[in-house]
Design a protein around this motif. Structure first.
Motif, PDB file in Angstrom:
ATOM      1  N   LEU B  42      66.853   3.858  17.719  1.00  0.00           N
ATOM      2  CA  LEU B  42      66.962   3.397  19.123  1.00  0.00           C
ATOM      3  C   LEU B  42      68.396   3.014  19.438  1.00  0.00           C
ATOM      4  CD1 LEU B  42      65.600   2.590  21.805  1.00  0.00           C
ATOM      5  CD2 LEU B  42      65.180   0.329  20.829  1.00  0.00           C
ATOM      6  N   LEU B  43      69.019   2.295  18.502  1.00  0.00           N
ATOM      7  CA  LEU B  43      70.406   1.869  18.691  1.00  0.00           C
ATOM      8  C   LEU B  43      71.335   3.074  18.789  1.00  0.00           C
ATOM      9  CD1 LEU B  43      71.246  -1.066  18.845  1.00  0.00           C
ATOM     10  CD2 LEU B  43      72.047  -0.921  16.489  1.00  0.00           C
ATOM     11  N   SER B  44      71.071   4.053  17.927  1.00  0.00           N
ATOM     12  CA  SER B  44      71.867   5.283  17.912  1.00  0.00           C
ATOM     13  C   SER B  44      71.732   6.011  19.253  1.00  0.00           C
ATOM     14  CB  SER B  44      71.398   6.170  16.747  1.00  0.00           C
ATOM     15  OG  SER B  44      71.966   7.435  16.858  1.00  0.00           O
ATOM     16  N   ALA B  45      70.485   6.091  19.776  1.00  0.00           N
ATOM     17  CA  ALA B  45      70.244   6.772  21.057  1.00  0.00           C
ATOM     18  C   ALA B  45      70.958   6.040  22.195  1.00  0.00           C
ATOM     19  CB  ALA B  45      68.739   6.840  21.342  1.00  0.00           C
ATOM     20  N   ILE B  46      70.893   4.710  22.175  1.00  0.00           N
ATOM     21  CA  ILE B  46      71.549   3.918  23.230  1.00  0.00           C
ATOM     22  C   ILE B  46      73.055   4.154  23.203  1.00  0.00           C
ATOM     23  CG2 ILE B  46      72.131   1.543  23.947  1.00  0.00           C
ATOM     24  CD1 ILE B  46      69.272   0.755  23.099  1.00  0.00           C
ATOM     25  N   PHE B  47      73.594   4.209  21.990  1.00  0.00           N
ATOM     26  CA  PHE B  47      75.026   4.428  21.830  1.00  0.00           C
ATOM     27  C   PHE B  47      75.425   5.795  22.384  1.00  0.00           C
ATOM     28  CE2 PHE B  47      78.818   2.713  20.215  1.00  0.00           C
ATOM     29  CZ  PHE B  47      79.575   3.730  19.655  1.00  0.00           C
ATOM     30  N   LYS B  48      74.623   6.808  22.049  1.00  0.00           N
ATOM     31  CA  LYS B  48      74.947   8.167  22.510  1.00  0.00           C
ATOM     32  C   LYS B  48      74.825   8.282  24.023  1.00  0.00           C
ATOM     33  CE  LYS B  48      73.641  10.363  18.189  1.00  0.00           C
ATOM     34  NZ  LYS B  48      72.694  11.236  17.473  1.00  0.00           N
ATOM     35  N   VAL B  49      73.798   7.638  24.611  1.00  0.00           N
ATOM     36  CA  VAL B  49      73.653   7.646  26.078  1.00  0.00           C
ATOM     37  C   VAL B  49      74.857   6.946  26.710  1.00  0.00           C
ATOM     38  CG1 VAL B  49      72.331   6.672  28.001  1.00  0.00           C
ATOM     39  CG2 VAL B  49      71.139   7.830  26.139  1.00  0.00           C
ATOM     40  N   GLY B  50      75.279   5.858  26.082  1.00  0.00           N
ATOM     41  CA  GLY B  50      76.440   5.127  26.582  1.00  0.00           C
ATOM     42  C   GLY B  50      77.696   5.980  26.597  1.00  0.00           C
ATOM     43  N   ILE B  51      77.929   6.743  25.499  1.00  0.00           N
ATOM     44  CA  ILE B  51      79.118   7.617  25.439  1.00  0.00           C
ATOM     45  C   ILE B  51      79.007   8.692  26.520  1.00  0.00           C
ATOM     46  CG2 ILE B  51      80.413   9.266  24.044  1.00  0.00           C
ATOM     47  CD1 ILE B  51      79.450   7.864  21.561  1.00  0.00           C
ATOM     48  N   SER B  52      77.801   9.257  26.671  1.00  0.00           N
ATOM     49  CA  SER B  52      77.598  10.312  27.690  1.00  0.00           C
ATOM     50  C   SER B  52      77.852   9.758  29.087  1.00  0.00           C
ATOM     51  CB  SER B  52      76.177  10.870  27.603  1.00  0.00           C
ATOM     52  OG  SER B  52      75.901  11.322  26.304  1.00  0.00           O
ATOM     53  N   ALA B  53      77.345   8.547  29.351  1.00  0.00           N
ATOM     54  CA  ALA B  53      77.555   7.927  30.670  1.00  0.00           C
ATOM     55  C   ALA B  53      79.049   7.686  30.913  1.00  0.00           C
ATOM     56  CB  ALA B  53      76.781   6.620  30.768  1.00  0.00           C
ATOM     57  N   PHE B  54      79.745   7.290  29.853  1.00  0.00           N
ATOM     58  CA  PHE B  54      81.194   7.070  29.954  1.00  0.00           C
ATOM     59  C   PHE B  54      81.909   8.369  30.314  1.00  0.00           C
ATOM     60  CE2 PHE B  54      85.077   4.943  29.410  1.00  0.00           C
ATOM     61  CZ  PHE B  54      85.927   5.701  28.626  1.00  0.00           C
ATOM     62  N   LEU B  55      81.475   9.473  29.692  1.00  0.00           N
ATOM     63  CA  LEU B  55      82.055  10.796  30.008  1.00  0.00           C
ATOM     64  C   LEU B  55      81.830  11.136  31.485  1.00  0.00           C
ATOM     65  CD1 LEU B  55      81.193  13.254  27.075  1.00  0.00           C
ATOM     66  CD2 LEU B  55      83.433  12.463  27.812  1.00  0.00           C
ATOM     67  N   VAL B  56      80.631  10.826  31.988  1.00  0.00           N
ATOM     68  CA  VAL B  56      80.324  11.101  33.406  1.00  0.00           C
ATOM     69  C   VAL B  56      81.256  10.306  34.316  1.00  0.00           C
ATOM     70  CG1 VAL B  56      78.582  10.823  35.223  1.00  0.00           C
ATOM     71  CG2 VAL B  56      77.910  11.730  33.004  1.00  0.00           C
ATOM     72  N   LEU B  57      81.470   9.026  33.941  1.00  0.00           N
ATOM     73  CA  LEU B  57      82.348   8.182  34.764  1.00  0.00           C
ATOM     74  C   LEU B  57      83.775   8.718  34.762  1.00  0.00           C
ATOM     75  CD1 LEU B  57      81.057   4.603  33.887  1.00  0.00           C
ATOM     76  CD2 LEU B  57      80.832   5.791  36.060  1.00  0.00           C
ATOM     77  N   ILE B  58      84.224   9.209  33.617  1.00  0.00           N
ATOM     78  CA  ILE B  58      85.575   9.794  33.522  1.00  0.00           C
ATOM     79  C   ILE B  58      85.648  11.033  34.411  1.00  0.00           C
ATOM     80  CG2 ILE B  58      87.188  10.999  32.005  1.00  0.00           C
ATOM     81  CD1 ILE B  58      86.754   9.054  29.926  1.00  0.00           C
ATOM     82  N   TRP B  59      84.583  11.839  34.384  1.00  0.00           N
ATOM     83  CA  TRP B  59      84.515  13.041  35.220  1.00  0.00           C
ATOM     84  C   TRP B  59      84.630  12.686  36.695  1.00  0.00           C
ATOM     85  CZ3 TRP B  59      79.730  14.798  37.867  1.00  0.00           C
ATOM     86  CH2 TRP B  59      79.844  16.061  38.428  1.00  0.00           C
ATOM     87  N   LEU B  60      83.912  11.648  37.106  1.00  0.00           N
ATOM     88  CA  LEU B  60      83.962  11.221  38.509  1.00  0.00           C
ATOM     89  C   LEU B  60      85.345  10.682  38.851  1.00  0.00           C
ATOM     90  CD1 LEU B  60      80.518   9.417  38.983  1.00  0.00           C
ATOM     91  CD2 LEU B  60      81.263  11.527  40.065  1.00  0.00           C
ATOM     92  N   TRP B  61      85.939   9.961  37.935  1.00  0.00           N
ATOM     93  CA  TRP B  61      87.270   9.394  38.169  1.00  0.00           C
ATOM     94  C   TRP B  61      88.320  10.496  38.305  1.00  0.00           C
ATOM     95  CZ3 TRP B  61      91.905   9.430  35.434  1.00  0.00           C
ATOM     96  CH2 TRP B  61      92.879   8.533  35.894  1.00  0.00           C
ATOM     97  N   ILE B  62      88.254  11.507  37.415  1.00  0.00           N
ATOM     98  CA  ILE B  62      89.199  12.644  37.482  1.00  0.00           C
ATOM     99  C   ILE B  62      89.044  13.345  38.832  1.00  0.00           C
ATOM    100  CG2 ILE B  62      89.716  14.953  36.557  1.00  0.00           C
ATOM    101  CD1 ILE B  62      88.970  13.904  33.800  1.00  0.00           C
ATOM    102  N   TRP B  63      87.793  13.579  39.238  1.00  0.00           N
ATOM    103  CA  TRP B  63      87.492  14.221  40.510  1.00  0.00           C
ATOM    104  C   TRP B  63      88.126  13.438  41.655  1.00  0.00           C
ATOM    105  CZ3 TRP B  63      81.692  15.547  42.028  1.00  0.00           C
ATOM    106  CH2 TRP B  63      81.668  16.385  43.138  1.00  0.00           C
ATOM    107  N   ARG B  64      87.941  12.151  41.680  1.00  0.00           N
ATOM    108  CA  ARG B  64      88.482  11.281  42.729  1.00  0.00           C
ATOM    109  C   ARG B  64      90.004  11.324  42.739  1.00  0.00           C
ATOM    110  NH1 ARG B  64      88.239   4.837  43.891  1.00  0.00           N
ATOM    111  NH2 ARG B  64      90.299   4.826  42.984  1.00  0.00           N
TER     112      ARG B  64
END
Lengths: 328, 81
Positions: B42-64
């Protein structure tokens, strides 16, 4: 093929026959707005979305009669569209504030959630394939409907831009549904396409009618509902890129939800009738402002550019659909 | 007119390619990752979702940032003429 044509034709015919009546009635009642991007500032009747809703309702009923197995999907779609349309109609008469409108459009997703007409496992991504978002996905659906309906509502700066871009999105979603084999999405796109084409004909430059929030919120919700019910979430995300760009940059440059009347104008009109991007740093960076950043354009040219941008996103959406097929 | 269309094609293409690349990274790099010292699934899954969400935020920031810089660059160029 005949059944699909009948679904399209029924919505098209009803909107085509009701639109002139809506135009006359709204003009007579004084329900409309000023077309601010014209030199003579003409009065244009509003709430053309009512005719779109009427056409969509008839095409959905036709779809249910011809394809009874799609009843649940079609009914949840129609209910979603009507709830969003109701919020829009209230806003047209009462002017809801910037936070109330997005909040109320969350409720448009209730029919989809209650009737369970979404993929319970969640989204299909390129490369990743089918996810398992059984817990999270139902919470994202209200957001999806609220985002698409409000992003569409924000995307109407020039004559025909909202109706034209949404027509293009519907066409590209329809083609993506064919590529991915999503029959529900195909049917719902046909239900929406006929009324939208008619509305675009009356709304394109120079507009004979505006959609009103009843139109823009319901059309946006319809596209969101098609992507959720039809399993085209990622494809729709790409097709909606101009709308997302417009809403996201506007919101991030202002820093909060806002109504157009509360902020500095992003676009102004010159003496010769051309439109120009303002240099006010407090004005939101909307798509219209970005299009005009390189220099002034006439409204017709700016509106055409909007449609070109939508078409480009549409082709990228098709490429995304193709990627889903080959990588999953 | 063509130059304006090219501006948008570049932005949209860049954003789309970043999205596809991001999804590929999530599928081929993040999901199969073995996190050292994390044995709880569960901890591993949460960590991976967190990294993926961070990538999405970076994508949105680059776009902006691309849009913001491109917009003010175009405005400045217009003023210089």
């Amino acid at each position: 093929m005949l059944n699909e044509t009948l679904i399209f034709a029924s919505g098209f015919a009803v909107t085509l026959s009701s639109m002139p009546f809506v135009i006359r009635t709204m003009r007579k009642k004084g329900i409309g707005g000023i077309d601010v991007h014209k030199k003579d500032k003409p009065f244009v009747p509003e709430m053309g979305g009512i005719a779109v809703l009427a056409g969509t309702a008839v095409s959905v009923v036709t779809a249910i009669l011809l394809f009874p197995e799609s009843t649940n999907a079609a009914l949840s779609f129609l209910a979603c569209v009507f709830i969003a349309g109701l919020v829009g109609a209230v806003d047209d008469f009462k002017n809801l504030n910037a936070k109330a409108k997005p909040f109320l459009t969350l409720f448009a997703s209730l029919p989809i959630l209650i009737m369970h007409t979404y993929n319970p496992r969640g989204v299909v991504f390129p490369f990743i394939g089918q996810t398992r978002m059984t817990i999270v996905y139902p919470f994202l659906i209200p957001l999806a409907i609220a985002v698409t309906s409000n992003a569409t509502n924000m995307m109407d700066p020039f004559n025909g831009t909202m109706s034209g871009s949404c027509t293009l999105i519907t066409i590209f979603l329809l083609l993506s549904a064919v590529i991915l084999g999503r029959s529900s999405a195909l049917l719902l796109c046909l239900c929406l396409l006929g009324p939208l084409l008619v509305f675009f004909y009356y709304n394109k430059y120079p507009s004979k009618i505006f959609s009103g929030d009843v139109g823009s919120l319901s059309i946006g919700a319809a596209l969101g509902a098609i992507s959720v019910i039809g399993g085209l979430e990622v494809v729709a995300l790409v097709a909606f890129a101009p709308q997302i760009m417009n809403a996201f940059y506007g919101l991030s440059s202002i820093g909060r939800l806002y109504e157009r009347r509360d902020v500095s104008r992003p676009v102004m009109m010159l003496e010769d009738g051309r439109l120009m991007a303002t240099k006010d740093p407090k004005a939101p960076i909307t798509l219209a402002r970005m299009i005009l950043a390189r220099g002034p354009l006439y409204e017709r040219e700016a509106a055409l550019l909007f449609l070109v941008v939508s078409a480009i996103s549409g082709f990228l959406a098709l490429a995304t659909a193709y990627l889903i097929v080959v990588t999953t | 007119m063509i130059r304006r269309i090219i501006d948008f094609i570049i932005i949209l293409l860049f954003v789309w390619v970043c999205m596809i690349l991001g999804l590929w990274i999530i599928d081929r790099v993040i999901v199969p990752m073995n996190l050292a010292g994390v044995t709880n699934n569960l901890l591993s899954a949460i960590f991976k979702v967190g990294i993926s969400a961070f990538l999405v935020l970076i994508w949105l920031w680059i776009w902006r940032e691309i849009v913001k810089r491109s917009f003010w660059h175009a405005i400045k160029k217009q003023q210089d003429y």
